[in-house]
Design an enzyme around this catalytic site. Structure first.
Site, short mmCIF file in Angstrom:
data_model
loop_
_atom_site.label_atom_id
_atom_site.label_comp_id
_atom_site.label_asym_id
_atom_site.label_seq_id
_atom_site.Cartn_x
_atom_site.Cartn_y
_atom_site.Cartn_z
N CYS A 203 35.21 27.29 12.19
CA CYS A 203 35.31 26.41 13.36
C CYS A 203 36.37 26.89 14.33
O CYS A 203 36.43 26.42 15.47
CB CYS A 203 35.61 24.98 12.92
SG CYS A 203 37.17 24.83 12.05
N ASP B 38 39.58 26.38 14.09
CA ASP B 38 40.72 25.47 14.19
C ASP B 38 41.96 26.08 13.50
O ASP B 38 41.83 26.79 12.51
CB ASP B 38 40.38 24.12 13.57
CG ASP B 38 39.33 23.38 14.39
OD1 ASP B 38 39.05 23.84 15.50
OD2 ASP B 38 38.81 22.36 13.92
N CYS C 125 39.98 19.86 15.27
CA CYS C 125 39.15 18.65 15.38
C CYS C 125 39.97 17.41 14.99
O CYS C 125 41.06 17.52 14.43
CB CYS C 125 37.94 18.79 14.47
SG CYS C 125 38.37 18.62 12.73
N CYS D 173 38.30 20.17 6.68
CA CYS D 173 39.40 19.95 7.61
C CYS D 173 40.67 19.55 6.83
O CYS D 173 41.77 19.95 7.20
CB CYS D 173 39.04 18.87 8.62
SG CYS D 173 37.38 19.05 9.28
FE1 FES Z 1 37.58 22.75 12.00
FE2 FES Z 1 37.72 20.24 11.30
S1 FES Z 1 36.06 21.24 12.26
S2 FES Z 1 39.13 21.81 10.86
#
Ligand code: FES
Length: 131
Positions: free
Chosen positions: A35, A37, A60, A104
């Site tokens: 993702c 992140d 997110c 996450c």
């Molecule tokens: Fe990447 Fe939640 S979607 S940490």
């Protein structure tokens, strides 16, 4: 049923312990390649106790809520307790995350471990230089 618990929404909207610790003695940064992140944890450790913790999360809502809850769970705790914190414990403290959002909470666990590893590396280096 709501997708996210009230606790998740609360920690997402009012995250605790956001920011940077300038004189942190343990810093860990981790990311999730899928993702994109990123989470960064700053620890201030005194006498093996986590006296302060802050985080920056570029991610997110579940990642923000997980990092916020994780910092609350380890603040004031001994180092070895913080090492035992699992992503399941973080998710449980948030009254659950949807299955596809569990990864996450893994970021929060990994960021804390990375910061503790950094602290241990730094403190063993300073032990050597004392001699
Ligand atoms: Fe990447 Fe939640 S979607 S940490």
């Amino acid at each position: 049923m709501a997708l996210y618990s009230e606790k998740v929404m609360d920690h997402f909207r009012n995250p605790r312990n956001v920011g940077v610790i300038e004189d942190a003695n343990g810093v860990g940064e981790v990311g999730n390649l899928k993702c994109g992140d990123i989470m960064k944890m700053y620890l201030k450790i005194e006498d093996d106790i986590i006296s302060d913790v802050k985080f920056e999360t570029f991610g997110c809502g579940s990642a923000i809520a997980s990092s916020s809850m994780a910092t609350e769970l380890i603040k004031g705790q001994p180092v070895e307790k913080a090492r035992e914190l699992t992503n399941q414990a973080v998710a449980e403290a948030l009254d659950g995350l949807p299955d596809y959002k569990m990864h996450c909470s893994v970021l929060a666990e990994e960021a804390i471990i990375a910061a503790l590893d950094d602290y241990e590396k730094k403190s063993s280096v300073s032990d050597l230089s004392d001699k």
